[in-house]
Design a protein around this motif. Structure first.
Motif, PDB file in Angstrom:
ATOM      1  N   THR A 241      32.923   3.921 -85.186  1.00 47.28           N
ATOM      2  CA  THR A 241      33.796   2.965 -84.511  1.00 47.28           C
ATOM      3  C   THR A 241      34.546   2.159 -85.572  1.00 47.28           C
ATOM      4  OG1 THR A 241      32.115   1.235 -84.503  1.00 47.28           O
ATOM      5  CG2 THR A 241      32.158   2.755 -82.601  1.00 47.28           C
ATOM      6  N   MET A 242      35.555   1.395 -85.150  1.00 51.41           N
ATOM      7  CA  MET A 242      36.275   0.561 -86.110  1.00 51.41           C
ATOM      8  C   MET A 242      35.361  -0.463 -86.756  1.00 51.41           C
ATOM      9  SD  MET A 242      38.943  -0.230 -87.805  1.00 51.41           S
ATOM     10  CE  MET A 242      40.326   0.636 -87.043  1.00 51.41           C
ATOM     11  N   ASP A 243      34.410  -0.986 -85.990  1.00 48.94           N
ATOM     12  CA  ASP A 243      33.456  -1.936 -86.571  1.00 48.94           C
ATOM     13  C   ASP A 243      32.643  -1.290 -87.689  1.00 48.94           C
ATOM     14  OD1 ASP A 243      34.101  -4.207 -85.174  1.00 48.94           O
ATOM     15  OD2 ASP A 243      32.646  -3.873 -83.574  1.00 48.94           O
ATOM     16  N   LEU A 244      32.229  -0.039 -87.476  1.00 54.32           N
ATOM     17  CA  LEU A 244      31.459   0.666 -88.507  1.00 54.32           C
ATOM     18  C   LEU A 244      32.331   1.001 -89.707  1.00 54.32           C
ATOM     19  CD1 LEU A 244      29.240   3.056 -86.341  1.00 54.32           C
ATOM     20  CD2 LEU A 244      28.498   1.032 -87.623  1.00 54.32           C
ATOM     21  N   VAL A 245      33.579   1.359 -89.457  1.00 53.35           N
ATOM     22  CA  VAL A 245      34.509   1.626 -90.561  1.00 53.35           C
ATOM     23  C   VAL A 245      34.708   0.349 -91.377  1.00 53.35           C
ATOM     24  CG1 VAL A 245      36.880   2.233 -91.183  1.00 53.35           C
ATOM     25  CG2 VAL A 245      35.718   3.495 -89.367  1.00 53.35           C
ATOM     26  N   ARG A 246      34.912  -0.766 -90.678  1.00 50.11           N
ATOM     27  CA  ARG A 246      35.103  -2.045 -91.369  1.00 50.11           C
ATOM     28  C   ARG A 246      33.879  -2.392 -92.204  1.00 50.11           C
ATOM     29  NH1 ARG A 246      35.062  -4.890 -87.385  1.00 50.11           N
ATOM     30  NH2 ARG A 246      37.258  -4.774 -86.762  1.00 50.11           N
ATOM     31  N   SER A 247      32.708  -2.199 -91.636  1.00 47.48           N
ATOM     32  CA  SER A 247      31.478  -2.509 -92.360  1.00 47.48           C
ATOM     33  C   SER A 247      31.345  -1.645 -93.612  1.00 47.48           C
ATOM     34  CB  SER A 247      30.266  -2.298 -91.439  1.00 47.48           C
ATOM     35  OG  SER A 247      29.066  -2.551 -92.119  1.00 47.48           O
ATOM     36  N   ALA A 248      31.653  -0.354 -93.475  1.00 43.61           N
ATOM     37  CA  ALA A 248      31.548   0.562 -94.607  1.00 43.61           C
ATOM     38  C   ALA A 248      32.564   0.216 -95.695  1.00 43.61           C
ATOM     39  CB  ALA A 248      31.753   2.000 -94.133  1.00 43.61           C
ATOM     40  N   VAL A 249      33.783  -0.109 -95.279  1.00 40.73           N
ATOM     41  CA  VAL A 249      34.824  -0.479 -96.244  1.00 40.73           C
ATOM     42  C   VAL A 249      34.465  -1.793 -96.931  1.00 40.73           C
ATOM     43  CG1 VAL A 249      37.225  -1.269 -96.445  1.00 40.73           C
ATOM     44  CG2 VAL A 249      36.694   0.807 -95.149  1.00 40.73           C
ATOM     45  N   THR A 250      33.934  -2.733 -96.167  1.00 38.93           N
ATOM     46  CA  THR A 250      33.537  -4.018 -96.740  1.00 38.93           C
ATOM     47  C   THR A 250      32.525  -3.833 -97.870  1.00 38.93           C
ATOM     48  OG1 THR A 250      33.929  -5.164 -94.644  1.00 38.93           O
ATOM     49  CG2 THR A 250      32.508  -6.265 -96.234  1.00 38.93           C
TER      50      THR A 250
END
Length: 297
Positions: A241-250
């Motif tokens: 999900t976008m939340d998981l993508v954001r977390s991984a990128v962070t």
């Protein structure tokens, strides 16, 4: 902070963080190209103006981001100066409600408290197909470079000095920026490529540099933004999900999210790269049980 002479009647203010160009109409009146940040820059910019007996006759803005229009309303009230801006950018900063379209993760109250000073009245609207603007009897050429923002422009003074705003970033910024912003990455890359056709004697990059030739800088910028997109692509795993993508990128980019404003900032920085990866066919989107998930092709 100090003033640098560029060429002829074209100068720029070195704020330490950015370059803000201005054009001298005469010994007292100047036309600013962007007005800079309010927080951390206004006081020193104003001191330079007072020390040099300058009065702002007009401000021509490249785009409506907080570090480029932060002092518009303040200077307009103080000097009764003209403000010119691309029409869409002017609409964005015309009210708190319109700013919500950009700061979508924040409430109206938060936007009012943090970015209310961005709201300004624009006197001269620059259309999307306009090639020049005349302000205070001085003609400036306009070069349209949408992508970093929806209607970003570059402005060339009568001295053939082009202010590129954020259409390009300097080498130092490329070394330091972890997730550089582009409103639409694909359009930003097209505009960067279009800059190869621009022929001026000098170029000023807001963040940050002064160049006689930008050929190599354009290529470096294009590769830099594509490399960022590739780094985002590399952290995406199937079904994120976008939340998981954001977390991984962070985690991968060593970014910090500790406030809602910071969360919203990372959202604005990241989403255009995910959209770009989808546009070029590197990732796919699926909806599962009402949730958008991203996967690599």
């Amino acid at each position: 902070m100090k003033i640098k002479h560029i060429k002829g009647s074209t100068f720029c203010i070195d704020t330490g963080r950015t370059y803000l160009p201005f054009y001298k109409i005469n010994d007292e009146e100047i036309i600013m190209l962007d007005s800079g940040l309010a927080k951390g820059e206004r006081r020193e910019i104003e001191k330079l103006l007072v020390d040099n007996n300058f009065k702002i006759a007009a401000i021509i803005c490249t785009h409506a981001h907080v570090d480029h229009i932060g002092n518009n309303t303040y200077f307009k009230k103080k000097y009764n100066c003209i403000i010119a801006m691309p029409a869409y950018e002017a609409m964005l900063c015309s009210s708190i409600v319109n700013l919500k379209g950009y700061y979508s993760m924040l409430t109206l109250t938060e936007i009012r408290e943090q970015f209310g000073h961005m709201v300004c009245e624009t006197d001269v609207m620059i259309s999307y197909n306009q090639s020049f603007i005349e302000v205070c009897g001085i003609k400036f050429d306009i070069f349209h470079t949408p992508g970093h923002s929806a209607a970003h422009i570059c402005i060339t003074t009568p001295d053939e000095v082009c202010y590129l705003g954020d259409a390009l970033v300097g080498y130092e910024t490329m070394r330091e920026a972890k997730l550089p912003y582009a409103y639409i990455v694909s359009e930003d890359l097209k505009s960067k490529d279009k800059l190869y056709t621009l022929k001026c004697s000098k170029y000023i990059v807001a963040h940050k540099g002064i160049y006689n030739d930008i050929t190599e800088l354009i290529g470096a910028n294009i590769e830099f933004y594509k490399a960022i997109a590739l780094k985002v692509y590399e952290v995406i795993e199937d079904g994120m999900t976008m939340d998981l993508v954001r977390s991984a990128v962070t985690k991968s980019f060593n970014l910090r999210i500790n406030t809602m404003a910071r969360y919203g900032l990372i959202e604005r920085l990241l989403r255009p790269y995910v959209e770009y990866l989808s546009e070029i066919g590197s990732i796919s989107l699926q909806i599962e049980e009402g949730i958008i998930k991203y996967s690599k092709f």
